[in-house]
Motif scaffolding. Sequence first.
Motif, PDB file in Angstrom:
ATOM      1  N   PHE A  44      21.168 -53.932 -18.219  1.00  0.00           N
ATOM      2  CA  PHE A  44      21.945 -55.093 -17.848  1.00  0.00           C
ATOM      3  C   PHE A  44      21.227 -56.322 -17.538  1.00  0.00           C
ATOM      4  N   LYS A  45      19.737 -56.089 -17.241  1.00  0.00           N
ATOM      5  CA  LYS A  45      19.031 -57.344 -17.344  1.00  0.00           C
ATOM      6  C   LYS A  45      18.994 -57.838 -18.430  1.00  0.00           C
ATOM      7  N   ASN A  46      18.747 -57.286 -19.670  1.00  0.00           N
ATOM      8  CA  ASN A  46      18.783 -57.810 -20.694  1.00  0.00           C
ATOM      9  C   ASN A  46      20.122 -58.587 -21.393  1.00  0.00           C
ATOM     10  N   GLN A  47      21.190 -58.239 -20.638  1.00  0.00           N
ATOM     11  CA  GLN A  47      22.443 -58.768 -20.850  1.00  0.00           C
ATOM     12  C   GLN A  47      22.637 -59.880 -20.027  1.00  0.00           C
ATOM     13  N   GLY A  48      21.653 -60.345 -19.217  1.00  0.00           N
ATOM     14  CA  GLY A  48      21.643 -61.466 -18.316  1.00  0.00           C
ATOM     15  C   GLY A  48      22.085 -61.520 -17.058  1.00  0.00           C
ATOM     16  N   HIS A  49      22.042 -60.060 -16.420  1.00  0.00           N
ATOM     17  CA  HIS A  49      22.378 -60.062 -15.056  1.00  0.00           C
ATOM     18  C   HIS A  49      21.388 -59.761 -14.118  1.00  0.00           C
ATOM     19  N   CYS A  50      21.736 -60.261 -12.869  1.00  0.00           N
ATOM     20  CA  CYS A  50      20.759 -59.953 -11.457  1.00  0.00           C
ATOM     21  C   CYS A  50      20.888 -58.681 -11.117  1.00  0.00           C
ATOM     22  N   VAL A  51      20.330 -57.629 -11.161  1.00  0.00           N
ATOM     23  CA  VAL A  51      20.487 -56.186 -10.978  1.00  0.00           C
ATOM     24  C   VAL A  51      19.764 -55.895  -9.725  1.00  0.00           C
ATOM     25  N   PHE A  52      20.440 -55.260  -8.657  1.00  0.00           N
ATOM     26  CA  PHE A  52      20.335 -54.644  -7.361  1.00  0.00           C
ATOM     27  C   PHE A  52      20.076 -53.152  -7.640  1.00  0.00           C
ATOM     28  N   VAL A  53      19.001 -52.716  -7.263  1.00  0.00           N
ATOM     29  CA  VAL A  53      18.487 -51.150  -7.323  1.00  0.00           C
ATOM     30  C   VAL A  53      18.241 -50.843  -5.932  1.00  0.00           C
ATOM     31  N   SER A  54      18.759 -49.728  -5.618  1.00  0.00           N
ATOM     32  CA  SER A  54      18.421 -49.036  -4.479  1.00  0.00           C
ATOM     33  C   SER A  54      19.092 -47.685  -4.238  1.00  0.00           C
ATOM     34  N   THR A  55      18.926 -47.059  -3.049  1.00  0.00           N
ATOM     35  CA  THR A  55      19.167 -45.767  -2.764  1.00  0.00           C
ATOM     36  C   THR A  55      20.043 -45.800  -1.525  1.00  0.00           C
ATOM     37  N   THR A 116      22.794 -48.678   3.364  1.00  0.00           N
ATOM     38  CA  THR A 116      23.810 -47.746   3.567  1.00  0.00           C
ATOM     39  C   THR A 116      24.766 -48.083   2.645  1.00  0.00           C
ATOM     40  N   PRO A 117      25.812 -47.120   2.359  1.00  0.00           N
ATOM     41  CA  PRO A 117      26.894 -47.390   1.478  1.00  0.00           C
ATOM     42  C   PRO A 117      27.531 -48.634   2.005  1.00  0.00           C
ATOM     43  N   GLU A 118      27.907 -49.006   3.212  1.00  0.00           N
ATOM     44  CA  GLU A 118      28.447 -50.070   3.538  1.00  0.00           C
ATOM     45  C   GLU A 118      27.845 -51.396   3.253  1.00  0.00           C
ATOM     46  N   LEU A 119      26.641 -51.222   3.172  1.00  0.00           N
ATOM     47  CA  LEU A 119      25.916 -52.523   2.857  1.00  0.00           C
ATOM     48  C   LEU A 119      26.185 -53.074   1.263  1.00  0.00           C
ATOM     49  N   ILE A 120      26.096 -51.972   0.534  1.00  0.00           N
ATOM     50  CA  ILE A 120      26.253 -52.167  -0.923  1.00  0.00           C
ATOM     51  C   ILE A 120      27.503 -52.500  -1.248  1.00  0.00           C
ATOM     52  N   ASP A 121      28.739 -52.138  -0.518  1.00  0.00           N
ATOM     53  CA  ASP A 121      30.077 -52.642  -0.362  1.00  0.00           C
ATOM     54  C   ASP A 121      30.179 -53.984  -0.037  1.00  0.00           C
ATOM     55  N   LYS A 122      29.421 -54.496   0.997  1.00  0.00           N
ATOM     56  CA  LYS A 122      29.630 -55.948   1.470  1.00  0.00           C
ATOM     57  C   LYS A 122      28.941 -56.839   0.397  1.00  0.00           C
ATOM     58  N   LEU A 123      27.726 -56.391  -0.132  1.00  0.00           N
ATOM     59  CA  LEU A 123      26.861 -57.092  -1.054  1.00  0.00           C
ATOM     60  C   LEU A 123      27.605 -57.468  -2.347  1.00  0.00           C
ATOM     61  N   LYS A 124      28.628 -56.623  -2.830  1.00  0.00           N
ATOM     62  CA  LYS A 124      29.289 -56.491  -3.937  1.00  0.00           C
ATOM     63  C   LYS A 124      30.306 -57.786  -4.122  1.00  0.00           C
ATOM     64  N   ASN A 125      30.655 -57.862  -2.807  1.00  0.00           N
ATOM     65  CA  ASN A 125      31.572 -59.011  -2.795  1.00  0.00           C
ATOM     66  C   ASN A 125      30.939 -60.522  -2.150  1.00  0.00           C
ATOM     67  N   ASP A 126      29.714 -60.575  -1.782  1.00  0.00           N
ATOM     68  CA  ASP A 126      28.941 -61.751  -1.169  1.00  0.00           C
ATOM     69  C   ASP A 126      27.522 -61.587  -1.397  1.00  0.00           C
ATOM     70  N   SER A 127      26.973 -61.700  -2.526  1.00  0.00           N
ATOM     71  CA  SER A 127      25.660 -61.886  -3.015  1.00  0.00           C
ATOM     72  C   SER A 127      25.474 -62.368  -4.587  1.00  0.00           C
ATOM     73  N   PRO A 128      24.365 -63.044  -4.962  1.00  0.00           N
ATOM     74  CA  PRO A 128      24.221 -63.154  -6.138  1.00  0.00           C
ATOM     75  C   PRO A 128      23.873 -62.237  -7.234  1.00  0.00           C
ATOM     76  N   PHE A 129      23.929 -60.814  -6.599  1.00  0.00           N
ATOM     77  CA  PHE A 129      23.465 -59.884  -7.577  1.00  0.00           C
ATOM     78  C   PHE A 129      25.064 -59.484  -8.431  1.00  0.00           C
ATOM     79  N   THR A 130      24.809 -59.280  -9.611  1.00  0.00           N
ATOM     80  CA  THR A 130      26.047 -58.963 -10.205  1.00  0.00           C
ATOM     81  C   THR A 130      26.090 -57.551 -10.740  1.00  0.00           C
ATOM     82  N   VAL A 131      25.077 -56.720 -10.705  1.00  0.00           N
ATOM     83  CA  VAL A 131      25.138 -55.208 -11.069  1.00  0.00           C
ATOM     84  C   VAL A 131      24.317 -54.502  -9.933  1.00  0.00           C
ATOM     85  N   PHE A 132      24.909 -53.439  -9.209  1.00  0.00           N
ATOM     86  CA  PHE A 132      24.355 -52.668  -8.303  1.00  0.00           C
ATOM     87  C   PHE A 132      24.028 -51.044  -8.969  1.00  0.00           C
TER      88      PHE A 132
END
Length: 273
Positions: A44-55, A116-132
């Motif tokens: 996804f980075k090679n496609q032009g995305h800002c990728v967020f990786v976590s657990t 937390t899963p809830e933080l990912i849900d929030k970031l999906k709609n309100d952050s500069p990252f496009t892929v999680f």
Amino acid sequence: MKSGKNYRALCATQFDIPLGGSLVIALVGGGGKTSAAFWLANQFKNQGHCVFVSTTTKMYLPDSYQADNFINLEHNHNQLIPYSHLDLSEPSITFCYKNKIASNNKSDKIKVSGVTPELIDKLKNDSPFTVFIIESDGAKCLPIKAPDRHEPCIPITSDMVIGVTGAEVIHTRAIPERIHRWNIFSALTQCSTGDIIDHRILGNLIEHQQGMFKHAPEQAIKIWLINKIDLAANYSALTQLAHKVISNTAHLDAIWLAAMNSQAPIKNVLTRD
């Protein structure tokens, strides 16, 4: 199954689909989730995305070359991701974790807790990252598992859930020491010690409501990634098993046959007709 969803699942393996909004991918199971996570991140980075990786559980802290940015939330008490200081104007991979965990094993690798899963849900709609890309399960480095009551920890906004299994355990006799959460696995799959782990047992693991895709959102694409196919005793038999499983299960959109540590990891993709 609708052909449109099939098409999305196939295209997702080729990384040629335009993304509207953000994409959340959760990885569960055992046998190579971390390798798959960072391979996906690089695609996804090679496609032009800002990728967020976590657990949402625990994982090993990646090496410095695996991510462009590292965010440590250890002393962050307001549950906000401090990404304003990052340069996200270019495609990148950002790894986020919370605490380093003391390990009792002899490995030099450091384990960390995540978000937390809830933080990912929030970031999906309100952050500069496009892929999680979120490692949402633990397996104690074993090739296959069944989830415990609290597992897996999948964000409810996940668009894709990838269940990972190590090919080295397929078509071998079931040995409890090689299977994480053996008692649960045995009950879910109707597998006894010494049984051959075949398409019936794996199909039960995939189909059971408490099995591989437990807690996966109904609308999410569901992919079974069979990793380490180079360790399979018989690749032709493995492929036949994969065809049987996808033909006889209702939950799967695709199966990826892969060797995640190779230069071209995805060797074959099966989708429902």
